[in-house]
Write a protein that holds these residues in place. Structure first.
Motif, PDB file in Angstrom:
ATOM      1  N   LEU A 411       0.822  -1.203   0.000  1.00 30.97           N
ATOM      2  CA  LEU A 411       0.000   0.000   0.000  1.00 30.97           C
ATOM      3  C   LEU A 411       0.861   1.260   0.000  1.00 30.97           C
ATOM      4  O   LEU A 411       0.541   2.248  -0.679  1.00 30.97           O
ATOM      5  CB  LEU A 411      -0.942   0.009   1.210  1.00 30.97           C
ATOM      6  CG  LEU A 411      -2.123  -0.962   1.172  1.00 30.97           C
ATOM      7  CD1 LEU A 411      -2.820  -1.013   2.526  1.00 30.97           C
ATOM      8  CD2 LEU A 411      -3.121  -0.575   0.086  1.00 30.97           C
ATOM      9  N   GLY A 412       1.974   1.238   0.748  1.00 30.15           N
ATOM     10  CA  GLY A 412       2.882   2.384   0.773  1.00 30.15           C
ATOM     11  C   GLY A 412       3.499   2.662  -0.595  1.00 30.15           C
ATOM     12  O   GLY A 412       3.584   3.812  -1.040  1.00 30.15           O
ATOM     13  N   ILE A 413       3.920   1.592  -1.269  1.00 34.34           N
ATOM     14  CA  ILE A 413       4.479   1.731  -2.618  1.00 34.34           C
ATOM     15  C   ILE A 413       3.413   2.251  -3.583  1.00 34.34           C
ATOM     16  O   ILE A 413       3.664   3.165  -4.384  1.00 34.34           O
ATOM     17  CB  ILE A 413       5.032   0.381  -3.105  1.00 34.34           C
ATOM     18  CG1 ILE A 413       6.283   0.001  -2.292  1.00 34.34           C
ATOM     19  CG2 ILE A 413       5.367   0.418  -4.597  1.00 34.34           C
ATOM     20  CD1 ILE A 413       6.726  -1.427  -2.484  1.00 34.34           C
ATOM     21  N   SER A 414       2.213   1.693  -3.503  1.00 40.82           N
ATOM     22  CA  SER A 414       1.123   2.071  -4.402  1.00 40.82           C
ATOM     23  C   SER A 414       0.673   3.504  -4.163  1.00 40.82           C
ATOM     24  O   SER A 414       0.251   4.203  -5.095  1.00 40.82           O
ATOM     25  CB  SER A 414      -0.059   1.116  -4.218  1.00 40.82           C
ATOM     26  OG  SER A 414       0.333  -0.224  -4.403  1.00 40.82           O
ATOM     27  N   LYS A 419       1.135   6.478 -11.333  1.00 39.52           N
ATOM     28  CA  LYS A 419       1.332   6.634 -12.776  1.00 39.52           C
ATOM     29  C   LYS A 419       1.055   5.353 -13.554  1.00 39.52           C
ATOM     30  O   LYS A 419       0.882   5.376 -14.769  1.00 39.52           O
ATOM     31  CB  LYS A 419       2.771   7.089 -13.065  1.00 39.52           C
ATOM     32  CG  LYS A 419       3.193   8.367 -12.343  1.00 39.52           C
ATOM     33  CD  LYS A 419       2.349   9.556 -12.765  1.00 39.52           C
ATOM     34  CE  LYS A 419       2.838  10.835 -12.077  1.00 39.52           C
ATOM     35  NZ  LYS A 419       1.934  11.979 -12.358  1.00 39.52           N
ATOM     36  N   SER A 420       1.067   4.208 -12.866  1.00 40.25           N
ATOM     37  CA  SER A 420       0.835   2.926 -13.534  1.00 40.25           C
ATOM     38  C   SER A 420       0.121   1.989 -12.567  1.00 40.25           C
ATOM     39  O   SER A 420      -0.108   2.336 -11.409  1.00 40.25           O
ATOM     40  CB  SER A 420       2.162   2.312 -14.010  1.00 40.25           C
ATOM     41  OG  SER A 420       3.041   2.110 -12.920  1.00 40.25           O
ATOM     42  N   ASN A 421      -0.219   0.796 -13.035  1.00 41.31           N
ATOM     43  CA  ASN A 421      -0.946  -0.154 -12.200  1.00 41.31           C
ATOM     44  C   ASN A 421      -0.036  -0.791 -11.150  1.00 41.31           C
ATOM     45  O   ASN A 421       1.157  -1.011 -11.386  1.00 41.31           O
ATOM     46  CB  ASN A 421      -1.568  -1.252 -13.056  1.00 41.31           C
ATOM     47  CG  ASN A 421      -2.763  -0.749 -13.848  1.00 41.31           C
ATOM     48  OD1 ASN A 421      -3.517   0.102 -13.378  1.00 41.31           O
ATOM     49  ND2 ASN A 421      -2.942  -1.261 -15.053  1.00 41.31           N
ATOM     50  N   LYS A 445      -6.692   7.536  -1.104  1.00 42.27           N
ATOM     51  CA  LYS A 445      -7.110   6.863  -2.328  1.00 42.27           C
ATOM     52  C   LYS A 445      -5.897   6.178  -2.937  1.00 42.27           C
ATOM     53  O   LYS A 445      -4.940   6.832  -3.345  1.00 42.27           O
ATOM     54  CB  LYS A 445      -7.715   7.874  -3.306  1.00 42.27           C
ATOM     55  CG  LYS A 445      -9.042   8.459  -2.837  1.00 42.27           C
ATOM     56  CD  LYS A 445      -9.621   9.404  -3.872  1.00 42.27           C
ATOM     57  CE  LYS A 445     -10.965   9.957  -3.384  1.00 42.27           C
ATOM     58  NZ  LYS A 445     -11.546  10.911  -4.377  1.00 42.27           N
ATOM     59  N   ILE A 446      -5.939   4.856  -2.970  1.00 40.17           N
ATOM     60  CA  ILE A 446      -4.813   4.060  -3.464  1.00 40.17           C
ATOM     61  C   ILE A 446      -5.337   3.055  -4.477  1.00 40.17           C
ATOM     62  O   ILE A 446      -6.378   2.424  -4.253  1.00 40.17           O
ATOM     63  CB  ILE A 446      -4.108   3.331  -2.305  1.00 40.17           C
ATOM     64  CG1 ILE A 446      -3.449   4.342  -1.356  1.00 40.17           C
ATOM     65  CG2 ILE A 446      -3.064   2.336  -2.818  1.00 40.17           C
ATOM     66  CD1 ILE A 446      -2.849   3.733  -0.113  1.00 40.17           C
ATOM     67  N   ASN A 447      -4.623   2.895  -5.568  1.00 35.80           N
ATOM     68  CA  ASN A 447      -4.980   1.889  -6.570  1.00 35.80           C
ATOM     69  C   ASN A 447      -4.040   0.685  -6.455  1.00 35.80           C
ATOM     70  O   ASN A 447      -2.827   0.830  -6.646  1.00 35.80           O
ATOM     71  CB  ASN A 447      -4.890   2.487  -7.980  1.00 35.80           C
ATOM     72  CG  ASN A 447      -5.981   3.510  -8.226  1.00 35.80           C
ATOM     73  OD1 ASN A 447      -7.118   3.323  -7.825  1.00 35.80           O
ATOM     74  ND2 ASN A 447      -5.635   4.613  -8.867  1.00 35.80           N
ATOM     75  N   LEU A 448      -4.594  -0.458  -6.118  1.00 36.31           N
ATOM     76  CA  LEU A 448      -3.799  -1.670  -5.945  1.00 36.31           C
ATOM     77  C   LEU A 448      -4.675  -2.893  -6.202  1.00 36.31           C
ATOM     78  O   LEU A 448      -5.781  -2.994  -5.668  1.00 36.31           O
ATOM     79  CB  LEU A 448      -3.227  -1.737  -4.520  1.00 36.31           C
ATOM     80  CG  LEU A 448      -2.512  -3.034  -4.105  1.00 36.31           C
ATOM     81  CD1 LEU A 448      -1.261  -3.259  -4.949  1.00 36.31           C
ATOM     82  CD2 LEU A 448      -2.161  -2.993  -2.620  1.00 36.31           C
ATOM     83  N   LYS A 511      -8.904  -5.682 -17.013  1.00 41.05           N
ATOM     84  CA  LYS A 511     -10.123  -4.929 -16.728  1.00 41.05           C
ATOM     85  C   LYS A 511     -10.224  -4.604 -15.233  1.00 41.05           C
ATOM     86  O   LYS A 511     -10.546  -3.467 -14.852  1.00 41.05           O
ATOM     87  CB  LYS A 511     -11.339  -5.736 -17.189  1.00 41.05           C
ATOM     88  CG  LYS A 511     -12.663  -5.009 -17.045  1.00 41.05           C
ATOM     89  CD  LYS A 511     -13.777  -5.717 -17.793  1.00 41.05           C
ATOM     90  CE  LYS A 511     -14.054  -7.101 -17.232  1.00 41.05           C
ATOM     91  NZ  LYS A 511     -15.198  -7.760 -17.929  1.00 41.05           N
ATOM     92  N   ILE A 512      -9.920  -5.588 -14.384  1.00 42.14           N
ATOM     93  CA  ILE A 512     -10.025  -5.384 -12.934  1.00 42.14           C
ATOM     94  C   ILE A 512      -8.976  -4.381 -12.451  1.00 42.14           C
ATOM     95  O   ILE A 512      -9.273  -3.498 -11.638  1.00 42.14           O
ATOM     96  CB  ILE A 512      -9.869  -6.729 -12.184  1.00 42.14           C
ATOM     97  CG1 ILE A 512     -11.067  -7.629 -12.473  1.00 42.14           C
ATOM     98  CG2 ILE A 512      -9.738  -6.507 -10.680  1.00 42.14           C
ATOM     99  CD1 ILE A 512     -10.920  -9.045 -11.947  1.00 42.14           C
ATOM    100  N   SER A 513      -7.747  -4.501 -12.945  1.00 42.66           N
ATOM    101  CA  SER A 513      -6.664  -3.624 -12.471  1.00 42.66           C
ATOM    102  C   SER A 513      -6.911  -2.166 -12.838  1.00 42.66           C
ATOM    103  O   SER A 513      -6.385  -1.265 -12.181  1.00 42.66           O
ATOM    104  CB  SER A 513      -5.320  -4.083 -13.032  1.00 42.66           C
ATOM    105  OG  SER A 513      -5.314  -4.010 -14.447  1.00 42.66           O
ATOM    106  N   ASN A 514      -7.699  -1.916 -13.868  1.00 42.45           N
ATOM    107  CA  ASN A 514      -7.986  -0.534 -14.274  1.00 42.45           C
ATOM    108  C   ASN A 514      -9.111   0.101 -13.464  1.00 42.45           C
ATOM    109  O   ASN A 514      -9.369   1.306 -13.605  1.00 42.45           O
ATOM    110  CB  ASN A 514      -8.332  -0.486 -15.766  1.00 42.45           C
ATOM    111  CG  ASN A 514      -7.102  -0.677 -16.643  1.00 42.45           C
ATOM    112  OD1 ASN A 514      -6.003  -0.257 -16.285  1.00 42.45           O
ATOM    113  ND2 ASN A 514      -7.269  -1.328 -17.778  1.00 42.45           N
TER     114      ASN A 514
END
Length: 540
Positions: A411-414, A419-421, A445-448, A511-514
């Motif tokens: 989560l810290g890295i994400s 900029k990317s998945n 707000k984190i994308n992971l 699809k899920i990662s986006n």
């Protein structure tokens, strides 16, 4: 010592110093004794502050930030047992040479051993796993700020000092929240000592081998230039950042044949010890012929020849008329080809960790970030992942290789990488071990995308030589299967949940990662099947 400076002023003075040192992130856990420091940090616009209710998760989240940025994050706690919860992440930071600034608030020294509530000896709590420590009380003397500055420099590291965690213990007396007074300032010395280039004269050889363990992403580019110049066979770990190169010398399935080939007469190592147990056995047998090239790793490695150098500061002097043994090179090439054919066949037909890994790797695009959990996942990735189609950044917690804090670190890295998945592959036990890390999502707000390999417990123990000894209650006390449902965890933290097999994973992963936010994908695999496959592949 004159201590007229207020708690608030002293804390602001310390935080201003951190700003001068270009520190940009602080992970803060709630408490009373750290009030002045918390106030000073959240009032400082140059530092992004993140609130964590769990100190262990906070420290691992900060570790993730530091791994991604190569700059120390601040971890702040109150006094007492709160400080003890940071230790697992500090140990990982120490052995992975990741910079961290640990700041613990403390009570006045006169209260120690008096029965005063929440008062413990905090000064040596991390003593074996830090690069430096300072124990201070507030003061209007600039000398203390200078000492703090030197301690921060130890965390950052340079050509002489190994980067890693440092501990700053600051004592506060009541009233904790007082008036703001005049601040203290110091001028920083920015002199940097440059390291001279090294030309290493290699001994005579016919069967040379290069072994690459975990490498920093930026450092790996310098190492690849050296590899190209040497033109030797290379065994590259999944976390070496070298597997995406289309290079005939880079081999990735060595775990299955490295002890069946002729003995190398020269080994050049870059990065940490490799993941493969078989390859480590080969290194142990050939210690006398091994040269480790690394600026810091001499502190935690048994290589007989440790050369302290960065990849861009070393060159090699090879004796004239030196020729490689072509049979040696062909042995490796043929063994590698044999394994590739077998893995291609297996990955197409079974719902196992091989097919899961190949399904994911095929879908990763350039610059995607992949965090690989410890225990079974990292070994599976290292064994079963072939050459990568794209240049991705991989991260692991292989300093001490614990299963704790994996979610929080990812989560810290994400959090930094928007900029990317971002992907995390983790085992079910590791997943349950760190679900407190999800609390941070209340404010961030984190994308992971998290892929949980559910093989009903710690199946890594099933692969050990004593697993078939009919030990009483082996499942209960070693494998430890859990009855917690992963979808219930997702519901608890309001996360998107998907349950897929490996075929569906390949179809749906992009699809899920986006999708925005944190997504959990549960994939069930057969542990017994994975073990059988692993044994079958070893017969080269």
């Amino acid at each position: 010592m004159n201590t007229n400076i207020s708690n608030i002023s002293w804390s602001k003075s310390v935080v201003n110093l951190l700003v001068k040192k270009n520190i940009k992130y602080a992970c803060i856990s709630p408490g009373s004794r750290n009030t002045a420091l918390t106030y000073a940090l959240i009032k400082q616009k140059s530092i992004k502050c993140i609130s964590h209710i769990d100190e262990r998760s906070s420290a691992f989240f900060g570790l993730g930030i530091s791994k991604k940025t190569n700059s120390p994050a601040i971890i702040l706690t109150t006094s007492g047992t709160a400080t003890a919860n940071l230790l697992p992440a500090i140990i990982e930071a120490y052995y992975s040479m990741t910079p961290l600034i640990i700041i613990t608030a403390d009570r006045p020294k006169r209260l120690l051993n008096t029965g005063e509530n929440q008062t413990i000896d905090q000064t040596s709590i991390y003593s074996s796993y830090i690069r430096g420590m300072i124990d201070i009380k507030k003061s209007n003397e600039t000398s203390l700020l200078k000492k703090i500055n030197k301690t921060i420099n130890l965390a950052i590291g340079d050509h002489k000092n190994i980067p890693g965690p440092v501990h700053i213990n600051i004592r506060f007396d009541e009233p904790l929240y007082d008036k703001n007074k005049k601040l203290i300032h110091i001028n920083l010395d920015n002199n940097i000592t440059l390291k001279k280039n090294i030309n290493l004269k290699l001994p005579k050889f016919k069967r040379p081998l290069i072994v690459c363990g975990e490498l920093n992403y930026s450092e790996s580019k310098h190492i690849y230039k050296l590899i190209r110049s040497l033109d030797f066979p290379v065994f590259a770990d999944i976390n070496s950042h070298l597997r995406h190169y289309k290079d005939k010398n880079i081999n990735v399935f060595y775990d299955y044949y490295c002890n069946n080939i002729e003995k190398p007469d020269l080994i050049i190592r870059f990065g940490t010890k490799p993941i493969s147990k078989s390859l480590n056995k080969l290194l142990t047998k050939n210690k006398k012929n091994t040269y480790l090239i690394h600026p810091y790793l001499h502190f935690n490695d048994n290589a007989m020849h440790a050369v302290k150098a960065f990849g861009n500061h070393i060159s090699f002097n090879i004796r004239p008329h030196t020729k490689l043994d072509k049979n040696w090179v062909n042995q490796i090439k043929n063994a590698e080809t044999n394994i590739i054919k077998k893995i291609d066949t297996i990955s197409k037909s079974n719902n196992n960790e091989i097919s899961l890994i190949t399904s994911l790797i095929d879908k990763l695009t350039k610059k995607d970030h992949l965090f690989i959990g410890n225990s079974s996942p990292i070994r599976s990735f290292n064994k079963f992942t072939g050459k990568l189609k794209n240049e991705i950044q991989t991260f692991t917690n292989r300093g001490a290789s614990g299963i704790d804090g994996i979610i929080s670190t990812a989560l810290g890295i994400s959090f930094i990488n928007d900029k990317s998945n971002n992907f995390l592959v983790i085992g079910d036990i590791s997943f349950f071990h760190d679900i407190n890390g999800f609390h941070v999502l209340k404010s961030l707000k984190i994308n992971l995308t998290i892929i949980v390999i559910n093989n009903k417990g710690g199946q890594i123990f099933s692969t050990l030589d004593y697993a078939n000894k009919n030990i009483e209650k082996f499942d209960e006390f070693w494998i430890t299967p859990q009855n917690i449902k992963i979808n219930n965890v997702a519901n608890l933290f309001n996360l998107k949940y998907f349950k897929l097999n490996t075929k569906k994973l390949k179809e749906e992963i992009s699809k899920i990662s986006n999708l925005k936010g944190v997504k959990i994908i549960e994939v069930k695999t057969s542990s017994s099947l994975d073990i059988k496959i692993d044994k079958k592949l070893s017969l080269v």
